[in-house]
Design an enzyme around this catalytic site. Sequence first.
Site, PDB file in Angstrom:
ATOM      1  N   MET A 131     -12.650   9.022  41.769  1.00  0.00           N
ATOM      2  CA  MET A 131     -14.108   9.037  41.694  1.00  0.00           C
ATOM      3  C   MET A 131     -14.549   8.333  40.426  1.00  0.00           C
ATOM      4  O   MET A 131     -13.996   8.537  39.367  1.00  0.00           O
ATOM      5  CB  MET A 131     -14.596  10.478  41.655  1.00  0.00           C
ATOM      6  CG  MET A 131     -16.059  10.603  41.319  1.00  0.00           C
ATOM      7  SD  MET A 131     -17.100  10.016  42.616  1.00  0.00           S
ATOM      8  CE  MET A 131     -16.595  11.132  43.900  1.00  0.00           C
ATOM      9  N   CYS A 132     -15.557   7.547  40.565  1.00  0.00           N
ATOM     10  CA  CYS A 132     -16.029   6.810  39.411  1.00  0.00           C
ATOM     11  C   CYS A 132     -17.542   6.780  39.387  1.00  0.00           C
ATOM     12  O   CYS A 132     -18.202   6.991  40.389  1.00  0.00           O
ATOM     13  CB  CYS A 132     -15.541   5.372  39.449  1.00  0.00           C
ATOM     14  SG  CYS A 132     -13.783   5.224  39.707  1.00  0.00           S
ATOM     15  N   GLY A 133     -18.052   6.480  38.207  1.00  0.00           N
ATOM     16  CA  GLY A 133     -19.442   6.115  38.082  1.00  0.00           C
ATOM     17  C   GLY A 133     -19.476   4.611  37.922  1.00  0.00           C
ATOM     18  O   GLY A 133     -18.859   4.085  36.994  1.00  0.00           O
TER      19      GLY A 133
END
Length: 611
Positions: A1-3
């Site tokens: 998961m990333c921003g």
Amino acid sequence: MCGIFCVLTLSSAPFEWDKTVYEHLRRRGPNSSQDVPVKGACYQCLFSAHVLHMRGFLTPQPIQDSAGNILLWNGEVFEGLPVKPGENDTAVVSQRLMSCNSSSEILALLSAIHGPWGFVYYQKAGEYLWFGRDYFGRRSLLWKFDAEVKALTLTSVGAHVSGHDQSNWQEVPAAGVYRIDLKAATEAGSVSFEIYPWDHAGNSISSCIEAILESVPSGCNAVMNQSGLKLTSLVCPLNMSIPESINETEIHTNSHFSGKELEELLASKEQMYEVDHLIAVLSDAVRRRVQALPLRVQDHSPLTPDDASVAVLFSGGIDSMILAALADRHIPAHQSIDLLNVAFKLQEPRKQNKSAKKPPKHKNKPTDSERDVADSRTFSPFDVPDRITGKAGLKELQNMNPERTWNFVEINISQEELQKMRLERISHLVHPLCTVLDDSIGCAVWFAARGTGYIMEDDSQRPFTSSAKVILTGIGADEQLAGYSRHRVRFKTSGHEGLIQELAMELGRISSRNLGRDDRVIADHGKEARFPYLDEDVVSYLNSLPVWKKADLSLPRGVGEKLLLRLTAKQLGLSKSAILPKRAMQFGSRIAKMEDTHEKASDKCTRLLTG
Ligand SMILES: *[C@@H]1O[C@H](CO)[C@@H](O)[C@H](O)[C@H]1NC(C)=O
Ligand SMILES: *[C@@H]1O[C@H](CO)[C@@H](O)[C@H](O)[C@H]1NC(C)=O
Ligand SMILES: *[C@@H]1O[C@H](CO)[C@@H](O)[C@H](O)[C@H]1NC(C)=O
Ligand SMILES: *[C@@H]1O[C@H](CO)[C@@H](O)[C@H](O)[C@H]1NC(C)=O
Ligand SMILES: *[C@@H]1O[C@H](CO)[C@@H](O)[C@H](O)[C@H]1NC(C)=O
Ligand SMILES: *[C@@H]1O[C@H](CO)[C@@H](O)[C@H](O)[C@H]1NC(C)=O
Ligand SMILES: *[C@@H]1O[C@H](CO)[C@@H](O)[C@H](O)[C@H]1NC(C)=O
Ligand SMILES: *[C@@H]1O[C@H](CO)[C@@H](O)[C@H](O)[C@H]1NC(C)=O
């Protein structure tokens, strides 16, 4: 998961970070943050990525390949592209994109991926900027355009400006991927998106572009690519067949049934073939989502029961029970599984007076078994319906696998804490969605996913915070298997045909109604939401079945809706939870009770706008 975050500016105005947005991105990806600027002849881009470390070695982003392309990847490749053990899916996607020589190859590559994604890709050759979301929209992506400085921003998460009931953020419609010709944009002095739509069987291209145009930030425009290039979905179309006749004598929607009668009714239904097939595909979907995860073993200290790698958003209802039961198959028995159960404090203590007990306000009547559990305890203000069914569900799971440590996390939330966190964080994450329902679900999911509460140990409570990075949620089950009461209403008024239309419509809008919001809310804790019921293979299988194999709304509540799932639960060895009627999270957790009871779920929520 990333921003992930990208700003494209067509002027020479310097870019300044919105501190709140930056902080929100950091919370999504706490383990590595990097910015990469790109200067074109008359445009500039800034790519910013914030990575949550999930498995393998940490792969910092943005990834810049040897040809100068830049990738921001917020996704998981569960299948569809070969990712060798030890290899990183982000790196694999980047390499594969680099070897693509044409737009159609890029589209074919994205079409092949099983799993959720949102991405931004700078293609150096030709100077193109690509971006988009997967078929269901399981990862959030927002856009906005600032006409003054001619800047387009794409980001996983935004921020709401206090006092304004509208900012310019909108969700990027998960209707396809988009390409900006940067040279053409520079010449024209404005941004135009070329749309490559998902090939939605049944949905016409014109309705797709209509939906997109509604959300295109003002100041930009969108055009359909004339070459007819599309993304090909892995999901097969919905079976629209209608049964030849329905047995009118069997309709018993309105009568009241005891738990025992419901159990008998369920026992009389048989769909072994479909049940086994569903268990096979769903079990695989869960396996792909729970395997190969890091435990907190960096420091090589021995594993304790507090170190689970997977948690389930857990109401004890059938959707979450099935996920927990299937996770149990694929997670080694010595590892714990966290069950996250959220409850909002009841305003006034409930009277322990059986004869004076009023029927619950919402339409879901508790079953007998639920009432039995409720009546045998002393009431706590946190003994909301989901807590009671959650505890009963825990017992079933413990019976099913007594070896496993099931951490049932009782997450008790007071009105004060709700108000504080809504103001500080949740209102930003829910944004740009804004209804009363978005507020209720957004808050309930945020507190549940945070995983901070208590677990019971030998009759005493111990503070506990879940360390699991992966959170399984049951979203998608109700939309596909007709779990909501509105499905009954629709069935009553317009029969199977109406029901099928309703289901098709709901799955089509699940990205804009639920998934973007839930992704933003859960990722805020540096955790990743995973949706087994929205696995490509699961949806394809359910889509292939005629509607009457999935639900039989002539049968009573507790059996008819999500019938196939109930039979599946029984087959997995679950009993009481198999006949629990659906209770929406805002009622089950009692968050809806905390607020003005006169407001409608679809009203704009004023609580999200203040502050
Ligand atoms: C990632 O960041 C989180 C939150 O700061 C931290 O708890 C975790 O140990 C980090 N993981 C790695 C592999 O650095
Ligand atoms: C690749 O690396 C990113 C960032 O470290 C991580 O989130 C992701 O889970 C990794 N994937 C694989 C397949 O190792
Ligand atoms: C793109 O072209 C190169 C050189 O012609 C070739 O080696 C490569 O396989 C092509 N890529 C794809 C995905 O076909
Ligand atoms: C459509 O897409 C193709 C391939 O990406 C591209 O060559 C062509 O210029 C596009 N046409 C329009 C009208 O944008
Ligand atoms: C309708 O259902 C009733 C009760 O289960 C059964 O007796 C009857 O045979 C059914 N009729 C048809 C046409 O299937
Ligand atoms: C319970 O409710 C009945 C009917 O409202 C009332 O007569 C009775 O006094 C109540 N008992 C207690 C213990 O509150
Ligand atoms: C949390 O709620 C449960 C009721 O489900 C109650 O038994 C427990 O005492 C509460 N714990 C705290 C610390 O409020
Ligand atoms: C839809 O369901 C019917 C009844 O089971 C079946 O005969 C038909 O082949 C299915 N259609 C598709 C497209 O799967």
